[in-house]
Design an enzyme around this catalytic site. Sequence first.
Site, PDB file in Angstrom:
ATOM      1  N   ARG A 278     -10.477  -7.121  -9.787  1.00  0.00           N
ATOM      2  CA  ARG A 278     -10.696  -5.908  -8.976  1.00  0.00           C
ATOM      3  C   ARG A 278     -10.954  -6.207  -7.783  1.00  0.00           C
ATOM      4  NH1 ARG A 278      -8.124  -3.486 -12.311  1.00  0.00           N
ATOM      5  NH2 ARG A 278      -9.021  -1.631 -13.655  1.00  0.00           N
TER       6      ARG A 278
ATOM      7  N   GLU B  75      -8.341  -0.147  -2.225  1.00  0.00           N
ATOM      8  CA  GLU B  75      -7.042   0.151  -3.085  1.00  0.00           C
ATOM      9  C   GLU B  75      -6.569   1.562  -2.713  1.00  0.00           C
ATOM     10  OE1 GLU B  75      -4.845  -0.815  -6.898  1.00  0.00           O
ATOM     11  OE2 GLU B  75      -6.093  -2.493  -5.783  1.00  0.00           O
TER      12      GLU B  75
ATOM     13  N   HIS C   8      -0.549  -3.956  -7.179  1.00  0.00           N
ATOM     14  CA  HIS C   8      -1.531  -4.197  -8.262  1.00  0.00           C
ATOM     15  C   HIS C   8      -0.285  -4.134  -9.754  1.00  0.00           C
ATOM     16  CE1 HIS C   8      -5.422  -2.425 -10.215  1.00  0.00           C
ATOM     17  NE2 HIS C   8      -4.572  -3.143 -11.043  1.00  0.00           N
TER      18      HIS C   8
END
Length: 317
Positions: free
Chosen positions: A237, A266, A284
């Site tokens: 993450r 993000e 991602h």
Amino acid sequence: MTRILVTRSMPGRVGPAVRELGEVEMRESNLPMSEDEMRRALAEFDIVLPTLGDRFSAGILAAVDQPRARLLANFGMGYNHIDVEAARARGIAVTNTPGAVTDATADIGMLLILMTCRRGGEGERMVRAGRWEGWHPTQMLGLHVTGKTLGIVGMGNIGQALARRCHFGFGMDVVYYTRTPKALDFPATPVDSLTALGAACDIVVSCVPGGAETRHMMGADLFAAMKPHAHFVNISRGDVVDEAALIAALSEGRIAGAGLDVYEFEPQVPQALLAMENVALLPHLGTATLEVRESMGMMAVENIRAFLAGAPLPNPV
């Protein structure tokens, strides 16, 4: 009739499977839900199938006086965008989709290791821009991956899958740092601190879950301990890394490069990272295969099906 809200478009057979379970509304947007949308979801639907970016915080969960929702069937293994304790306090169960993501995410970890160490992204940009002048003995010399020492932060399923790929496929020695002792089926050496791991390794990969306990876990101390030729990779993450500290380490040449699939804010990617040739950047892609995303969606469907049947939830968090 049970009302179900699906917050993103679903891959393959997942959408039809969800529609069999009740009266289903599917958002057309793939952007994160707004606060108004999340409050409506809790107030008007029995079940919500959310995903990364849908931030069901304690404040949002408390903002609805009498939530109708009784299940957040999260699409994804990570659930740090949901305040699980606050949900439980409102009588809302939370599930996730573990297991399905392991190999695909480990594959992306391997891809990023090779992209950053062997300068793959930089080389492709050179070719596409028409700047390649032909092969020569000192062209784009990178870090030879075979036989190097890999450091894994967080030796869960994904960390182990990546370590196996690196050890058995590339002859790498494995060092790891984890909060929970592990019995492993391959050679690996535990260390008792992140700085010890950084000092020992040529490549460091973050595989820890997100959440308050791991926020900025990897920052200036780790990067200061790493070798000048070492590379850092993040497939976990974005907020587990202090992005400003990583940018400083890269810009000052204290580490050689980085490979990132996730970002602290993000989908915003700092301009400083975009400008660096020694950083490989992916959008991602960790679980981005049809087979894996279908599997994740079907796990969410099974959690919903069990909930509706009053059976134990397969994947509670």
